[in-house]
Design an enzyme around this catalytic site. Sequence first.
Site, PDB file in Angstrom:
ATOM      1  N   GLU A  79     -27.583  57.375 -22.214  1.00 34.69           N
ATOM      2  CA  GLU A  79     -26.679  58.378 -22.772  1.00 34.69           C
ATOM      3  C   GLU A  79     -26.907  58.609 -24.265  1.00 34.69           C
ATOM      4  OE1 GLU A  79     -24.431  60.170 -21.252  1.00 34.69           O
ATOM      5  OE2 GLU A  79     -24.123  59.192 -19.314  1.00 34.69           O
ATOM      6  N   GLU A 110     -34.289  38.596 -10.118  1.00 32.81           N
ATOM      7  CA  GLU A 110     -33.508  37.822 -11.085  1.00 32.81           C
ATOM      8  C   GLU A 110     -34.121  36.446 -11.324  1.00 32.81           C
ATOM      9  OE1 GLU A 110     -29.368  37.517 -10.291  1.00 32.81           O
ATOM     10  OE2 GLU A 110     -29.104  39.655  -9.898  1.00 32.81           O
TER      11      GLU A 110
END
Length: 273
Positions: A79, A110
Site C-alpha cells: 500500500e 516456515e
Amino acid sequence: MMRITEQPSKYRHLEKMPVEEITAHINAEDKTVACAIEASLPQVNRLIDAIVSKIQAGGRMFYLGAGSGGRLSVLDAIELPNTYGIEKGLVNVVLAGGIENLYLAPEEKEDDTREGWRQLREKDINEKDIVIGISASGTTPFVLASLEECRKHHITTGCIVSNPSSPIARQADFPVEVITGPEFITGSTRMKCGTAQKMIFDMISTTVMIRLGRVEDNRMVNVLLLNEKITDRAVRILMEKGELSDYEEARKLVLAHGGAKKALDYLQSSLNG
C-alpha cells in the site's frame, strides 16, 4: 520460554455454541488486543525511531515473515508506494515461500532455515538496512535463522512476536513483544496475534511515513493519481491547502504536476516568484 500462544482456549465445546455466543466471545477477545499493544508501545516507538533513522540515512526496511503475520506484512508494504508516493523498494517483504506464492500459503516453508537469508542476499541487504522478523510464536525457523545471519553481518534487526523471552526476540536489536494471550481457537494465531500484527504494521508504516515527511497536516499529499477517486482526493487537498475555489482549475493543476504536493509546491513558488 513460555508459549502463551499455544495455551488452551478458555472457551470449551465451541461446536455446541450458537452463533451469537461464538461471535460475542470472539469480540470480547478482540477487545483485549489494543490493550496488549498499548503495553508494548515503548518497544514499538523504539523500533519506529530505528526505522526512520535507517531510511533517512539511505537504508531500506524489510519485513521478514512466514504464515499469517508474513502475509499481513505484504498487505502493509504494497500500500505504501501508492498512498505516500515513496519509491518501490524502500519498504520490502521477504516471505517464506516467496511473495509470488502468497495465495498458496506454503506453510512448510516456515521450517526452511536458509531461504530467508538467500532472499535477503538477492536484495543486496547491507548494514544500512533494517530487517524486522514477524513471528507469533517467536520461534519460526525461517525468521530465526535469517535474523541470526543478519546479526552476524551487522545488519540492524527488529521483531514482532507474541510470546515473552523468545529466541527471535533475543536476535532483535529492537524487539516488540505484544502478548495477546491464548487464542479463541487454541493455537490459531491468525486471530488475536494476527489482529495485533496488522494494527502494529499500520502503526509502524503510518508513523514512519509521517516522520519521513510524506504527510502534511493529516493529508496524504503525495498519493499517486491511480484512479478517479484518488485524483478527486488530491484535487480537494490542493483546493484546501492552496486556498483554491475552482475545482476544475485545481484538477488541471494536479494532473499537470502529477499530484497534490507538486501542485502545492508550484503554487508556493509562483507566489514567491
